[in-house]
Motif scaffolding. Structure first.
Motif, PDB file in Angstrom:
ATOM      1  N   ASP A 199      82.993  53.122 -29.352  1.00 16.71           N
ATOM      2  CA  ASP A 199      83.511  53.061 -30.714  1.00 16.71           C
ATOM      3  C   ASP A 199      82.593  53.838 -31.657  1.00 16.71           C
ATOM      4  N   SER A 200      82.481  53.383 -32.911  1.00 13.48           N
ATOM      5  CA  SER A 200      81.690  54.117 -33.901  1.00 13.48           C
ATOM      6  C   SER A 200      80.213  54.184 -33.536  1.00 13.48           C
ATOM      7  N   ILE A 201      79.715  53.179 -32.808  1.00  8.99           N
ATOM      8  CA  ILE A 201      78.308  53.215 -32.410  1.00  8.99           C
ATOM      9  C   ILE A 201      78.087  54.340 -31.410  1.00  8.99           C
ATOM     10  N   THR A 202      78.981  54.473 -30.446  1.00 11.38           N
ATOM     11  CA  THR A 202      78.884  55.576 -29.491  1.00 11.38           C
ATOM     12  C   THR A 202      79.110  56.911 -30.186  1.00 11.38           C
ATOM     13  N   GLU A 203      80.004  56.926 -31.171  1.00 12.50           N
ATOM     14  CA  GLU A 203      80.256  58.168 -31.897  1.00 12.50           C
ATOM     15  C   GLU A 203      79.024  58.609 -32.681  1.00 12.50           C
ATOM     16  N   GLY A 204      78.181  57.651 -33.076  1.00 14.92           N
ATOM     17  CA  GLY A 204      76.935  58.003 -33.746  1.00 14.92           C
ATOM     18  C   GLY A 204      76.804  57.541 -35.174  1.00 14.92           C
ATOM     19  N   VAL A 205      77.703  56.659 -35.624  1.00 17.74           N
ATOM     20  CA  VAL A 205      77.577  56.134 -36.988  1.00 17.74           C
ATOM     21  C   VAL A 205      76.249  55.392 -37.119  1.00 17.74           C
ATOM     22  N   GLY A 206      75.556  55.623 -38.211  1.00 15.87           N
ATOM     23  CA  GLY A 206      74.257  55.005 -38.453  1.00 15.87           C
ATOM     24  C   GLY A 206      73.102  55.969 -38.294  1.00 15.87           C
ATOM     25  N   THR A 207      73.305  57.059 -37.560  1.00 13.41           N
ATOM     26  CA  THR A 207      72.206  58.007 -37.350  1.00 13.41           C
ATOM     27  C   THR A 207      71.783  58.680 -38.646  1.00 13.41           C
ATOM     28  N   GLU A 208      72.712  58.794 -39.600  1.00 11.32           N
ATOM     29  CA  GLU A 208      72.396  59.400 -40.892  1.00 11.32           C
ATOM     30  C   GLU A 208      72.277  58.332 -41.982  1.00 11.32           C
ATOM     31  N   ASN A 209      72.086  57.059 -41.551  1.00  7.96           N
ATOM     32  CA  ASN A 209      72.036  55.924 -42.473  1.00  7.96           C
ATOM     33  C   ASN A 209      73.251  55.908 -43.389  1.00  7.96           C
ATOM     34  N   SER A 210      74.390  56.166 -42.801  1.00  7.24           N
ATOM     35  CA  SER A 210      75.652  56.207 -43.527  1.00  7.24           C
ATOM     36  C   SER A 210      76.691  55.473 -42.700  1.00  7.24           C
ATOM     37  N   SER A 211      77.739  55.006 -43.365  1.00  7.46           N
ATOM     38  CA  SER A 211      78.833  54.358 -42.644  1.00  7.46           C
ATOM     39  C   SER A 211      79.818  55.380 -42.101  1.00  7.46           C
ATOM     40  N   ASN A 212      79.522  56.659 -42.313  1.00 14.05           N
ATOM     41  CA  ASN A 212      80.371  57.734 -41.813  1.00 14.05           C
ATOM     42  C   ASN A 212      79.527  58.736 -41.030  1.00 14.05           C
ATOM     43  N   ILE A 213      80.217  59.662 -40.369  1.00 11.68           N
ATOM     44  CA  ILE A 213      79.540  60.764 -39.696  1.00 11.68           C
ATOM     45  C   ILE A 213      79.767  62.022 -40.520  1.00 11.68           C
ATOM     46  N   LEU A 214      78.687  62.590 -41.009  1.00 16.04           N
ATOM     47  CA  LEU A 214      78.775  63.813 -41.797  1.00 16.04           C
ATOM     48  C   LEU A 214      78.646  65.035 -40.903  1.00 16.04           C
ATOM     49  N   SER A 215      77.758  64.957 -39.925  1.00 18.76           N
ATOM     50  CA  SER A 215      77.528  66.061 -38.996  1.00 18.76           C
ATOM     51  C   SER A 215      77.763  65.581 -37.574  1.00 18.76           C
ATOM     52  N   ASN A 216      78.753  66.150 -36.904  1.00 24.22           N
ATOM     53  CA  ASN A 216      79.009  65.780 -35.519  1.00 24.22           C
ATOM     54  C   ASN A 216      77.840  66.174 -34.624  1.00 24.22           C
TER      55      ASN A 216
END
Length: 427
Positions: A55-72
């Motif tokens: 889900d979003s954790i595998t997708e990488g949400v949180g890596t930019e301290n954001s609830s979204n992904i700005l950079s894939n």
């Protein structure tokens, strides 16, 4: 919550607290990973493939301290799949590899598209693939590598006829037919490997092969014909039923009414020759367990289902059976913790951690399947407190289930230990 579930929740919480005090990540059924272990023995001479579905954790949400992904690209390198890719490469002293999809969340300088490629809702991985015709192009720029795999679906309609086909071109060289358009093909996921490339970055251009028939392109994988290749297939909000084509319309993932399309989505899981498939789902199933899914339209539409523990376990068993039948093995990974406030879903329902226990049951009674829960390492909310995980920098926000970059790294560290030395973390 019923009295029986309350007793179960207390027992689970006590177990998780003990495990966290030992800072362990407990692997259930280490023998379930023996197919991966055997493949790892050849890593000096051939690529070993891991696919991370979640889900979003595998997708990488949180890596930019954001609830979204700005950079894939950031999500791909700093999320737990990317960090385990780097850790395993460093541990083995071999270059690793990964995958790039045509569609994604945020921006990605590695992908360019012209014409009108369409995001593909009926193939894997997780609907990030593309449909292309002769006027459409998808171009990928890889890191330094010596081999590129083109992952695609062969077959057009349900009987495999009138496929679109495609051509490929590497670094502006000869345009070569990868699959002839307008012909028949046996349906199935295919891997076209381009090997013997110079060890440098490469530009791989894919163009549709037919003016009216579509071609399904899943992704490309880059590697060096050795080492561990970690592909990341994550999508925010997904549940296990979503993987089976049984979605929920408010999250733009309505159920498909075609049994053939549902079978095609399922076949993608472990369908690209992976030696190990990691499935990290369950948090959204628990959160949405009172939300109706399924339905859809058409004569083969599924009925309404709710992603309760029973549905989660039944659906997850379908997934792992598909993977193991294809010759791979599964690691079921529960990455998220219950939210602040306790171990049960608001408005009643089943405990969050009951989903972890369901995955553990599958590993305990199914060959070629193992299980790992990060809650064993980080603790449950209300035991070893969530506030401590925030203060240590493991979570991206105080009320979030999404790890920070450091938290993703801790998950990757637990996985690296598990995959390279499962005998150290068995229960």
């Amino acid at each position: 919550m019923s009295a029986a579930l309350a007793i179960q929740a207390k027992a689970i919480a006590a177990r998780a607290a003990r495990n966290q005090l030992a800072q362990g990540a407990i692997l259930t059924n280490p023998a379930g990973l023996r197919r991966f272990r055997a493949a790892l023995g050849d890593a000096l001479y051939a690529p070993v493939h891991i696919a991370c579905w979640g889900d979003s954790i595998t997708e990488g949400v949180g890596t930019e301290n954001s609830s979204n992904i700005l950079s894939n690209l950031v999500a791909d390198t700093q999320g737990w799949p990317g960090q385990i890719r780097a850790l395993l490469a460093a541990r083995l002293g071999l270059p690793g590899g990964g995958a790039i999809t045509p569609f994604f969340t945020g921006s990605d300088s590695r992908v360019a598209k012209t014409g009108s490629p369409v995001a593909d809702s009926v193939i894997g991985p997780m609907k990030w693939g593309a449909r292309i015709k002769s006027a459409d192009m998808v171009e990928f720029t890889t890191p330094a590598c010596t081999a590129v795999d083109i992952l695609y679906w062969a077959g057009g309609s349900a009987d495999g006829s009138v496929i679109g086909g495609f051509t490929y071109q590497v670094d502006g060289g000869t345009v070569t037919t990868g699959l002839v358009g307008g012909a028949n093909a046996t349906p199935g996921y295919r891997v076209l490997s381009l090997t013997g490339l110079v060890n440098s970055a490469h530009v791989v251009r894919l163009v549709g092969g037919h003016a009216s028939n579509v071609q399904h392109i899943s992704a490309i994988r880059y590697h060096n014909n050795q080492g561990i290749v970690v592909s990341r297939w994550g999508r925010a909000g997904w549940t296990v039923p979503d993987m089976l084509g049984i979605g929920e319309a408010s999250r733009n993932n309505a159920a498909t009414g075609s049994a053939y399309s549902r079978a095609r989505l399922l076949a993608a899981i472990g369908g690209y020759g992976e030696h190990l498939t990691i499935i990290a789902l369950g948090q959204n199933d628990a959160t949405l367990q009172n939300v109706a899914m399924g339905g859809g339209s058409g004569g083969e539409a599924v009925g309404i289902v709710y992603p309760n523990v029973e549905t989660y376990e039944t659906s997850l068993r379908s997934v792992v059976n598909s993977v193991t039948a294809a010759g791979g093995c599964c690691l079921l990974l529960n990455t998220a913790l219950p939210p602040p406030g306790g171990a049960t879903v608001p408005a009643g329902g089943q405990p969050y951690y009951a989903y972890h226990e369901a995955a553990r049951r599958i590993a305990a009674d199914t060959d070629h399947v193992a299980h790992l829960s990060i809650a064993d390492r980080w603790g449950l909310s209300g035991d070893m407190s969530l506030a401590e995980n925030v203060s240590m920098g493991l979570l991206s926000a105080a009320t979030s289930v999404h790890p920070s970059r450091r938290g993703h790294g801790d998950i990757a560290g637990a996985l690296a230990q598990t995959l390279l030395r499962p005998d150290l973390v068995t229960a």
